[in-house]
Write an enzyme that holds these catalytic residues in place. Structure first.
Site, mmCIF file in Angstrom:
data_model
loop_
_atom_site.group_PDB
_atom_site.id
_atom_site.type_symbol
_atom_site.label_atom_id
_atom_site.label_comp_id
_atom_site.label_asym_id
_atom_site.label_seq_id
_atom_site.Cartn_x
_atom_site.Cartn_y
_atom_site.Cartn_z
ATOM 1 N N SER A 141 0.716 -1.252 0.016
ATOM 2 C CA SER A 141 -0.154 0.065 -0.047
ATOM 3 C C SER A 141 0.841 1.262 -0.150
ATOM 4 C CB SER A 141 -0.947 0.010 1.064
ATOM 5 O OG SER A 141 -1.992 0.682 1.076
ATOM 6 N N MET A 142 0.853 2.298 1.008
ATOM 7 C CA MET A 142 1.868 3.194 1.015
ATOM 8 C C MET A 142 3.204 2.888 1.113
ATOM 9 S SD MET A 142 0.345 6.360 3.334
ATOM 10 C CE MET A 142 -1.657 7.060 3.027
ATOM 11 N N TRP A 179 -0.155 2.237 -3.292
ATOM 12 C CA TRP A 179 -0.865 3.434 -3.310
ATOM 13 C C TRP A 179 -0.086 4.659 -3.248
ATOM 14 C CZ3 TRP A 179 -1.625 7.853 -0.447
ATOM 15 C CH2 TRP A 179 -2.604 8.524 -0.335
ATOM 16 N N ASP A 209 -9.461 -4.706 -4.800
ATOM 17 C CA ASP A 209 -9.047 -3.580 -3.850
ATOM 18 C C ASP A 209 -10.012 -2.153 -3.984
ATOM 19 O OD1 ASP A 209 -7.473 -1.740 -2.477
ATOM 20 O OD2 ASP A 209 -5.645 -2.628 -3.163
ATOM 21 N N HIS A 217 -7.638 -5.156 -0.804
ATOM 22 C CA HIS A 217 -6.435 -4.569 -0.431
ATOM 23 C C HIS A 217 -5.485 -5.218 0.280
ATOM 24 C CE1 HIS A 217 -4.095 -0.865 -0.071
ATOM 25 N NE2 HIS A 217 -4.030 -1.053 0.944
HETATM 26 O O1 9J3 Z 1 -1.377 2.348 3.004
HETATM 27 C C1 9J3 Z 1 -2.209 2.140 2.776
HETATM 28 O O2 9J3 Z 1 -3.257 1.229 3.137
HETATM 29 C C2 9J3 Z 1 -2.970 3.099 1.861
HETATM 30 C C3 9J3 Z 1 -4.199 3.751 2.185
HETATM 31 C C4 9J3 Z 1 -5.089 4.829 2.441
HETATM 32 O O3 9J3 Z 1 -6.174 4.543 2.052
HETATM 33 O O4 9J3 Z 1 -4.369 5.963 2.495
HETATM 34 C C5 9J3 Z 1 -5.416 7.027 2.462
HETATM 35 C C6 9J3 Z 1 -5.014 8.289 3.146
#
Ligand code: 9J3
Length: 313
Positions: free
Chosen positions: A175-176, A200, A221, A253
């Site tokens: 994700s991030m 993300w 996701d 996700h």
């Molecule tokens: O790292 C992630 O799961 C991204 C998640 C997300 O929705 O960030 C929004 C600020």
């Protein structure tokens, strides 16, 4: 058509006459057409670890016994655990950082630590300074972790002394942490490989990427939807980048996380190991699992919804 990067006239010409030294010719004569001789012919060193791969072997724990140790004083990131092969007989291994996502800790992705280490890598799973850090910050933190782990390996008192080849570093993350893996690879072209998982990021253009990148995405996701994240990143890569996109069918996700099914872990693990072996170790024995018959069998199965690649590699 698939899996033979050695005879393809397109994209990359691995065999040339001008780069054959007497030594590499001798090796080719004595060893036959092996991955070792081919990579010497190309002038690129290969770091072959472990037995010849099979599908069954890549879908489970690998041949190396693994220990782990916590980083006592993390420098530039929040915390870390190093998973390393206990063998001390065959030189140093490439080093891989794995970074979790927004609000997540190492536990979200730590299934990859023992698995990847058992196949012949040193792995550092990290916590970020705060669980809310942006991808760009995560990128810097994963690079800091790789640097610190490489440095610690040079210290004879370290439990993993001598196990890390700091010239061969790779990044992974969820994700991030996946967005951070994209940012880190874009900004650090000496990295050997990147594997963003359900990535993300607000940035969508990675056209300057030169680090071989395997994106793993989750078809259903809703947090980092493939249409606005994974696919956009992939589509921004240049046509010549060594790249692939593995999309897992009908899952959300967290499809790459510690909580995912054993069946998905088998596939995601196999592609991650193969990508790291191929690009961080320069081990051509893994090409078949990314481009050849083994890979085609996976795509025909029920777990993968989409697969994109630009084989051969
Ligand atoms: O790292 C992630 O799961 C991204 C998640 C997300 O929705 O960030 C929004 C600020």
């Amino acid at each position: 058509m698939f899996g033979n990067s050695f005879t393809s006239p397109t994209k990359k010409s691995i065999m040339t006459h001008t780069t054959h030294s007497k030594f590499s010719r001798l090796l080719q004569v004595s060893l036959g057409v092996s991955a070792l001789a081919l990579s010497l012919a190309a002038g690129a060193q290969s770091y072959v670890h472990g037995p010849d791969p099979t599908t069954a072997a890549l879908e489970t724990t690998g041949p190396y016994a693994v220990s782990n140790t916590k980083i006592a004083a993390p420098s530039g990131y929040g915390g870390g655990t190093v998973y390393y092969p206990t063998t001390n007989t065959e030189g140093a291994f490439a080093v891989v950082s794995v970074t979790p996502g927004f609000t997540e800790k190492q536990s979200a992705i730590n299934w990859l630590g023992p698995l990847l280490a058992s196949h012949g890598f040193v792995v550092v799973t990290i916590d970020t300074k705060t669980a809310l850090d942006a991808p760009s910050s995560r990128a810097k933190q994963m690079i800091a972790a790789l640097k610190q782990v490489s440095g610690l390996s040079a210290n004879s008192t370290s439990p993993f002394a001598g196990r890390v080849d700091g010239t061969r570093q790779a990044v992974m993350g969820h994700s991030m942490g996946g967005g951070g893996s994209l940012d880190a690879a874009r900004d650090n072209p000496t990295l050997k490989a990147s594997i963003p998982m359900a990535p993300w990021e607000t940035v969508k253009n990675y056209s300057t990427m030169t680090v071989p990148t395997l994106i793993v995405s989750c078809e259903s996701d809703t947090i980092a939807p493939v249409a606005s994240h994974a696919n956009k990143f992939y589509d921004s890569f240049t046509p010549t980048l060594n790249k692939a996109l593995l999309e897992m069918k009908g899952v959300g996700h967290s499809c790459t996380n510690s909580t995912t099914s054993a069946a998905l872990k088998a596939v995601i693990g196999k592609y991650s190991i193969s990508w790291l072996k191929r690009f961080a170790d320069n081990d051509n024995r893994y090409s078949d699992f990314l481009c050849g018959a083994s890979h085609q069998a996976d795509v025909s199965g029920s777990l993968i919804s989409t697969y994109k690649e630009n084989c051969p590699y």
